[in-house]
Design an enzyme around this catalytic site. Structure first.
Site, PDB file in Angstrom:
ATOM      1  N   ARG A  52       0.843  -1.180   0.000  1.00 52.38           N
ATOM      2  CA  ARG A  52       0.000   0.000   0.000  1.00 52.38           C
ATOM      3  C   ARG A  52       0.885   1.239   0.000  1.00 52.38           C
ATOM      4  O   ARG A  52       1.647   1.451   0.945  1.00 52.38           O
ATOM      5  CB  ARG A  52      -0.894   0.042   1.241  1.00 52.38           C
ATOM      6  CG  ARG A  52      -1.818  -1.144   1.369  1.00 52.38           C
ATOM      7  CD  ARG A  52      -2.908  -0.888   2.407  1.00 52.38           C
ATOM      8  NE  ARG A  52      -2.398  -0.261   3.632  1.00 52.38           N
ATOM      9  CZ  ARG A  52      -3.178   0.058   4.655  1.00 52.38           C
ATOM     10  NH1 ARG A  52      -4.478  -0.174   4.608  1.00 52.38           N
ATOM     11  NH2 ARG A  52      -2.667   0.600   5.750  1.00 52.38           N
ATOM     12  N   ASP A  54       1.048   5.374   0.184  1.00 55.04           N
ATOM     13  CA  ASP A  54       0.198   6.423   0.740  1.00 55.04           C
ATOM     14  C   ASP A  54      -0.145   7.478  -0.301  1.00 55.04           C
ATOM     15  O   ASP A  54       0.410   7.508  -1.405  1.00 55.04           O
ATOM     16  CB  ASP A  54       0.906   7.094   1.920  1.00 55.04           C
ATOM     17  CG  ASP A  54       1.055   6.165   3.117  1.00 55.04           C
ATOM     18  OD1 ASP A  54       0.230   5.246   3.245  1.00 55.04           O
ATOM     19  OD2 ASP A  54       1.991   6.375   3.910  1.00 55.04           O
ATOM     20  N   ARG A 198       9.530   7.195   5.212  1.00 50.70           N
ATOM     21  CA  ARG A 198       9.466   8.644   5.412  1.00 50.70           C
ATOM     22  C   ARG A 198       9.917   9.041   6.812  1.00 50.70           C
ATOM     23  O   ARG A 198      10.522  10.098   7.008  1.00 50.70           O
ATOM     24  CB  ARG A 198       8.044   9.132   5.121  1.00 50.70           C
ATOM     25  CG  ARG A 198       7.691   9.035   3.633  1.00 50.70           C
ATOM     26  CD  ARG A 198       6.196   9.122   3.404  1.00 50.70           C
ATOM     27  NE  ARG A 198       5.658  10.394   3.839  1.00 50.70           N
ATOM     28  CZ  ARG A 198       4.350  10.650   3.949  1.00 50.70           C
ATOM     29  NH1 ARG A 198       3.463   9.696   3.658  1.00 50.70           N
ATOM     30  NH2 ARG A 198       3.925  11.836   4.330  1.00 50.70           N
TER      31      ARG A 198
END
Length: 249
Positions: A52, A54, A198
């Protein structure tokens, strides 16, 4: 009914999308892909992706699998152009190929690689595809810190809360390389936690700015406390660039 499983390799610019996975009241890459595949093959197609991404995150290499009824291997392989004609320009299918009936785009992946892109001066052609960072960074210090990540497995300090059974990941490479007017951070692991890359980059930046030391990075990792790590960097600079399967070339 003759049902066969196929892998789809694709790439996308995630700027306009709320990530990969279908969700209510938001446009996603998976929604657009499933819609195009269903129209082209004249049957309901539901894909399952390798992970997945973002909102705003990009992918130069992404895999998903799907099951097709009464479609030959040749028909599927030759469908790339037709499927692409139905997709938004920001999403491109590279190839479609047959795999074993139990092949799984998410669980069969043995490694994934991400890159995070920085640039240091305003550039309209890098808008939404790289992070404009105007402060000086010590890349050597950040690389020394990044190398330490390979010594650890539990990366709770860099993960958003989730229901995963474990926060253990095996990182096999993590380094910054210089590019014209910028830096690119590359990291490869067997799996990644939600928001992990991140958060890692946001913490390494603190070392590059001399705000924390390498010893403090060790303390952050061993604390297993997300609040002690740096802020997550913006999504625009993040790319999923490779996914490895034992049976895909």
């Amino acid at each position: 009914m003759n049902t066969q499983r196929f892998f789809i390799e694709l790439a996308y610019d995630g700027t306009a999308y709320h990530g990969w996975q279908i969700q209510p009241n938001a446009i996603t890459v998976q929604e657009e892909l499933d819609k195009a595949l269903s129209v082209f093959f004249r049957q309901k197609v539901e894909t399952l992706g390798c992970g997945r991404t973002d909102t705003g995150v990009h992918s130069s290499t992404f895999f998903a699998h799907m099951d097709l009824n009464e479609v030959t291997v040749e028909q599927a392989e030759r469908s790339v152009g037709g499927v692409n004609s139905l997709l938004p320009y920001q999403i491109a299918v590279k190839r479609i190929f047959k795999v074993a009936g139990d092949a799984h785009a998410r669980f069969d992946a043995t490694a994934r690689s991400y890159e995070y892109h920085f640039h240091f001066h305003k550039d309209p052609f890098k808008l939404n595809r790289s992070w404009l960072y105007k402060w000086k960074l010590d890349a050597d210090a950040m690389n020394a810190a990044a190398a330490l990540l390979l010594n650890y497995k539990d990366f709770t300090s860099f993960s958003k809360a989730s229901d995963t059974a474990t926060n253990n990941c095996i990182i096999t490479e993590a380094y910054f390389r210089p590019v014209e007017d910028g830096l690119v951070f590359k990291i490869t692991a067997d799996r990644f936690l939600r928001n992990m890359v991140r958060a890692v980059v946001g913490t390494l930046i603190l070392i590059g700015r001399k705000e924390i030391s390498v010893a403090e990075l060790v303390e952050i990792i061993e604390s297993k406390n997300r609040s002690k790590a740096g802020q997550s960097v913006p999504a625009c600079g993040l790319y999923l660039v490779n996914v490895i399967y034992p049976y895909v070339k």
